[in-house]
Write an enzyme that holds these catalytic residues in place. Sequence first.
Site, PDB file in Angstrom:
ATOM      1  N   LYS A 133       0.600  -1.116  -0.115  1.00  0.00           N
ATOM      2  CA  LYS A 133       0.019  -0.028  -0.197  1.00  0.00           C
ATOM      3  C   LYS A 133       0.896   1.302  -0.066  1.00  0.00           C
ATOM      4  O   LYS A 133       1.660   1.467   0.823  1.00  0.00           O
ATOM      5  CB  LYS A 133      -0.823  -0.055   1.136  1.00  0.00           C
ATOM      6  CG  LYS A 133      -1.932   1.314   1.145  1.00  0.00           C
ATOM      7  CD  LYS A 133      -2.551   1.297   2.477  1.00  0.00           C
ATOM      8  CE  LYS A 133      -3.823   2.243   2.215  1.00  0.00           C
ATOM      9  NZ  LYS A 133      -3.209   3.469   1.959  1.00  0.00           N
TER      10      LYS A 133
ATOM     11  N   ARG B  57      -4.344   8.121  -5.789  1.00  0.00           N
ATOM     12  CA  ARG B  57      -5.089   6.982  -6.561  1.00  0.00           C
ATOM     13  C   ARG B  57      -5.505   7.622  -7.851  1.00  0.00           C
ATOM     14  O   ARG B  57      -5.857   8.742  -8.002  1.00  0.00           O
ATOM     15  CB  ARG B  57      -6.341   6.563  -5.949  1.00  0.00           C
ATOM     16  CG  ARG B  57      -7.073   5.429  -6.418  1.00  0.00           C
ATOM     17  CD  ARG B  57      -6.354   4.030  -6.311  1.00  0.00           C
ATOM     18  NE  ARG B  57      -7.064   3.155  -6.762  1.00  0.00           N
ATOM     19  CZ  ARG B  57      -8.153   2.403  -6.188  1.00  0.00           C
ATOM     20  NH1 ARG B  57      -8.502   2.741  -4.645  1.00  0.00           N
ATOM     21  NH2 ARG B  57      -8.783   1.220  -6.807  1.00  0.00           N
TER      22      ARG B  57
ATOM     23  N   ARG C 170      -9.560   9.808  -7.277  1.00  0.00           N
ATOM     24  CA  ARG C 170     -10.527   8.760  -6.627  1.00  0.00           C
ATOM     25  C   ARG C 170     -12.078   9.461  -6.580  1.00  0.00           C
ATOM     26  O   ARG C 170     -12.789   8.568  -6.652  1.00  0.00           O
ATOM     27  CB  ARG C 170      -9.834   8.705  -5.088  1.00  0.00           C
ATOM     28  CG  ARG C 170     -10.911   7.990  -4.231  1.00  0.00           C
ATOM     29  CD  ARG C 170     -10.255   7.668  -2.834  1.00  0.00           C
ATOM     30  NE  ARG C 170     -11.295   7.377  -1.971  1.00  0.00           N
ATOM     31  CZ  ARG C 170     -11.080   6.848  -0.894  1.00  0.00           C
ATOM     32  NH1 ARG C 170      -9.938   6.623  -0.488  1.00  0.00           N
ATOM     33  NH2 ARG C 170     -12.109   6.538   0.278  1.00  0.00           N
TER      34      ARG C 170
ATOM     35  N   LYS D  66      -7.384  -3.666   3.735  1.00  0.00           N
ATOM     36  CA  LYS D  66      -6.064  -3.008   4.068  1.00  0.00           C
ATOM     37  C   LYS D  66      -5.546  -3.058   5.394  1.00  0.00           C
ATOM     38  O   LYS D  66      -6.421  -2.992   6.171  1.00  0.00           O
ATOM     39  CB  LYS D  66      -6.020  -1.618   3.402  1.00  0.00           C
ATOM     40  CG  LYS D  66      -7.137  -0.555   4.246  1.00  0.00           C
ATOM     41  CD  LYS D  66      -7.065   0.800   3.577  1.00  0.00           C
ATOM     42  CE  LYS D  66      -8.106   1.647   4.363  1.00  0.00           C
ATOM     43  NZ  LYS D  66      -8.406   2.822   3.714  1.00  0.00           N
TER      44      LYS D  66
END
Length: 344
Positions: free
Chosen positions: A33, A38, A54, A203
């Site tokens: 990660k 993003r 995102r 995550k």
Amino acid sequence: MSLAPPVEPMLARAVPRLPGPAALPGGTVLEPKYDGFRLLVFAGADGEVFLQSRNGRDLTGAFPEIADAAAALGEDVVIDGEAVICTGGRLDFSALQQRMNRRPRTVALLAREQPAHLVAFDLLQHAGTELLTWSYAERRAALESLFQGHGLQAPWALTPSTTDRALAEECWRLTEWTAVGVEGLVIKGLEQTYQPGRRGWLKYRTRNTAEAVIGAVTGSVIRPETVLLGRYSTDGHFLLVARSTPLAPRLRAELGGGLLTPAGADHPWHDVHFTSHWGSREPLAFSPGAPQLVAEFHGDTAVDRGRWRHPVNLHRLRIDLTPDDVPPYGAKRPSVDPDRPAAE
């Protein structure tokens, strides 16, 4: 192109510990990660390109080096990934922020001085075929084939992935990896389809243990809700390093029971203004406290110039320490506690 922006990216849900292989369909695969932006890359065979954030924002102008590389593919593709910039051997989130709302001339200069890379981890469309209903394993194979077929190099990067949990823990959760901007692990199911907007992935964030001085609270000194943590710079200035998540009842009682005393007019934050969260302009109301009490907290690895970007977990009060025992503002990164449960 059957897929057109905006497309909601698939998201991940935070978990307190690494799950077992059966947690997601088909078994789990693990990826690093990253501390980045993003980015969904839409590229057409005609060279038309759109870079989507995102939340659907157009970031094409912010990352011209990635846009140019996407146009050069000459193929109809939609790639999901993370835009990153490396400074001094570490991923630099603040350098990404500097690209926002800048004139093209300024962005071009920044791109030459600190080029961005696109770390690709998913392929949503290729050559007119939408891949959302394909399994992760199939999409990953197609993404690897795209990289191999074009011989893609910088600014492209293919994220590593593994089904070997022990290897992932060894490679991507050690201090040297978190020190360069790998925040933890993303866990995906080998048979999972791509589900826009759904938190179907998992995550796990690596957490840091550190100390700082309580400089203020939201709420009141006798009924604190969260705390604002500070450290002293080498020239004696008391600077904000983190804000906590809502305090546990035990910590609220300890702080409100007299350990934290109200500050006088000489408090270093007396005329200082803070915002409610990172990137916001909304002012934060707070009550200063005498900067004498040290606290230990757990935070993730997203630290920009000495300040934790995400709220941290206040773990315990350290009445055995004084402010002089706390590392100075901007000191080297604290030790990693990879077994500490994550919280957001």
